[in-house]
Design a protein around this motif. Structure first.
Motif, PDB file in Angstrom:
ATOM      1  N   PHE A 237       0.947  -1.105   0.176  1.00 40.86           N
ATOM      2  CA  PHE A 237       0.030   0.026  -0.182  1.00 40.86           C
ATOM      3  C   PHE A 237       0.973   1.257  -0.050  1.00 40.86           C
ATOM      4  N   LEU A 238       2.128   1.055   0.445  1.00 36.83           N
ATOM      5  CA  LEU A 238       2.904   2.362   0.500  1.00 36.83           C
ATOM      6  C   LEU A 238       3.359   2.839  -0.995  1.00 36.83           C
ATOM      7  N   ASP A 239       3.265   1.880  -1.922  1.00 33.80           N
ATOM      8  CA  ASP A 239       3.317   2.185  -3.407  1.00 33.80           C
ATOM      9  C   ASP A 239       2.136   2.585  -4.087  1.00 33.80           C
TER      10      ASP A 239
ATOM     11  N   VAL B 232      -6.014   3.661   0.312  1.00 27.09           N
ATOM     12  CA  VAL B 232      -5.596   2.934   1.247  1.00 27.09           C
ATOM     13  C   VAL B 232      -6.673   2.325   1.931  1.00 27.09           C
TER      14      VAL B 232
ATOM     15  N   GLU C 220      -2.971   2.755   7.685  1.00 24.82           N
ATOM     16  CA  GLU C 220      -2.142   2.869   6.495  1.00 24.82           C
ATOM     17  C   GLU C 220      -2.144   4.044   6.151  1.00 24.82           C
TER      18      GLU C 220
ATOM     19  N   GLU D 110       1.003   5.929   7.517  1.00 27.27           N
ATOM     20  CA  GLU D 110       1.884   5.601   6.964  1.00 27.27           C
ATOM     21  C   GLU D 110       2.401   5.740   5.603  1.00 27.27           C
ATOM     22  N   TRP D 111       1.222   5.815   4.768  1.00 23.95           N
ATOM     23  CA  TRP D 111       1.209   6.415   3.433  1.00 23.95           C
ATOM     24  C   TRP D 111       1.855   7.893   3.191  1.00 23.95           C
TER      25      TRP D 111
ATOM     26  N   ARG E 151       5.635   9.760   2.107  1.00 22.90           N
ATOM     27  CA  ARG E 151       5.876  10.704   1.087  1.00 22.90           C
ATOM     28  C   ARG E 151       6.087  12.273   1.513  1.00 22.90           C
TER      29      ARG E 151
END
Length: 471
Positions: free
Chosen positions: A15-17, A22, A27, A30-31, A35
């Motif tokens: 999910f980070l990419d 999300v 999440e 973190e996302w 960035r």
């Protein structure tokens, strides 16, 4: 001397990419951190489709922060005025708050901002947590739920037309096409011209880059018939997701154009003598249990539900036209001899009809609604179109016979001719009070009447030209 054994590194969460969406606020946190996001735009479409909302620091977004907007924000006209109460249009006596609820599946970057910024589309609920019936995203969700209750899933694919125009800071002056890379002002008659598209290569590259950064997928891009008129087609999918994409695409295209010192406009009829801009909607319906297209029989032929959907479009769309043609300017597009349909006819691969059935195999059988203009709120246009088809399906409405002739040549216009006529037809259709909610019908009709009254205060060049010295 022995080698040091390295511990296996934890796998980076997928999910980070993700460019878009999300699953949880954890999440999301973190996302945003991955960035370096500084600000988050919490936005929602108003009844005109304009992005409204609040901006907040990224750290506060993931906290227990409550976001609210005043209810009156969804009851003003496109010019920012608050119309008089008429019919069933009433303001909340205390102008209470509506709560913004972020839909985390829409979280994405804002690629045109200089500081790292994210955006998320929000739904609106009242203080009791109930969906606010007159807000556009909730109107569309209500219509989609009617399909789900019948075991169906509607599928749509929008096509968005728009013009690029030179900057215009004085509304008294007509709009003009911009200068392309050739150094010349682009002319009309460039339908499907690759050279016409290439005139604006760098701008179109920015549209693609901005779209990709937000996880928005363009299917095709073409030059339309008007001078510097373009069209973007989107992949088919869920109506709410596609309405979100159109909402975001409008922002994206405007921002890309401004970067190149020109305007992108979604006015239905921005330039006199040029074709108008449409938001064509391709529609089909899938059985939720088995996944097949309910418009087709097992032998590949058209099903009764297909014809009933068409019957519903013919029967109800003229009354719902104000949701697809929402402004005075919209009806300048729906005039005789200007390419747009002025009827409620249907036909196989007939672009002069309001409801075209494209050539396809059985699994892709669909109905294209060619009436909506690009100035419309995509949530409301999709809701209106799907609601009319649904009413036809559940009520067994039969269509008339398909036509293979050019139905725009006889001069007959079988639709409301202007905004007030469309509002009256909309309010009079009792079925809409159940499908869209009585609250939405009353609110929307009241706002449209208010916009017409504002328009009537403006004296046009036509009046000065022909009435000044002749009457």
């Amino acid at each position: 001397m022995g080698l040091t054994r390295r511990e296996p590194q934890p796998e980076r969460p997928h999910f980070l990419d993700a460019r878009r969406g999300v699953r949880s606020m954890a999440e999301a946190g973190e996302w945003l951190r991955a960035r370096g996001i500084e600000d988050v735009e919490c936005i929602t479409p108003d009844l005109a489709g304009v992005a409204r909302g609040k901006m907040m620091p990224g750290k506060k977004f993931t906290g227990n922060t409550s976001l609210a907007l005043p209810s009156a924000l969804f009851m003003h006209t496109i010019s920012g005025e608050y119309p008089d109460e008429t019919g069933e249009f009433r303001y909340s006596p205390n102008d209470g708050d509506l709560k913004l609820v972020p839909d985390l599946s829409t979280l994405s970057a804002v690629p045109w901002e200089t500081d790292p910024t994210a955006q998320v589309i929000c739904d609106l609920v009242d203080t009791a947590g109930e969906a606010v019936a007159y807000t556009p995203r909730n109107v569309l969700k209500r219509v989609v739920s009617l399909y789900h209750e019948r075991g169906w899933t509607p599928i749509v694919a929008p096509e968005i037309e728009f013009y690029l125009v030179s900057k215009n800071v004085d509304p008294d002056y007509p709009l003009t096409p911009p200068i392309g890379r050739s150094g010349r002002q682009i002319s009309g008659g460039q339908a499907y011209s690759i050279g016409g598209v290439n005139e604006f290569d760098e701008l179109i590259d920015d549209i693609y880059h901005f779209s990709d950064a937000q996880g928005l997928e363009i299917d095709t891009l073409i030059h339309e018939d008007g001078a510097a008129q373009l069209e973007i087609n989107l992949r088919h999918g869920d109506p709410v997701e596609l309405a979100d994409q159109v909402f975001m695409f409008k922002r994206t295209i405007r921002e890309a154009a401004l970067k190149h010192d020109i305007y992108a406009t979604f006015m239905a009829k921005p330039i006199q003598g040029q074709p108008g801009s449409a938001l064509h909607i391709h529609q089909s319906v899938v059985d939720r249990k088995h996944g097949h297209n309910v418009f087709s029989l097992k032998d590949g032929g058209p099903s009764p539900l297909f014809f009933h959907f068409l019957g519903g479009m013919q029967r109800y769309v003229p009354a719902a036209l104000v949701m697809m043609a929402p402004y005075v300017n919209s009806y300048r597009r729906l005039t005789h001899g200007m390419s747009a349909p002025t009827n409620n006819a249907w036909g196989y691969d007939n672009r002069t009809t309001a409801f075209r059935v494209p050539t396809s195999d059985a699994s892709s059988r669909r109905v294209e609604n060619r009436l909506p203009s690009s100035d419309t709120n995509p949530y409301l246009a999709l809701a209106a179109s799907l609601a009319c088809g649904w009413l036809g399906m559940v009520n067994g409405v039969e269509p008339d016979q398909p036509t293979d002739r050019t139905v725009n040549e006889d001069g007959v216009i079988s639709l409301p001719r202007g905004l007030l006529e469309a509002v009256a037809a909309f309010e009079a259709e009792e079925a809409f009070h159940d499908v869209f909610s009585r609250e939405f019908v009353g609110t929307y009709a009241g706002i449209k009447r208010g916009e017409f009254e504002t328009f009537m205060q403006v004296i046009s060049p036509w009046e000065r030209e022909f009435l000044l010295l002749n009457v």
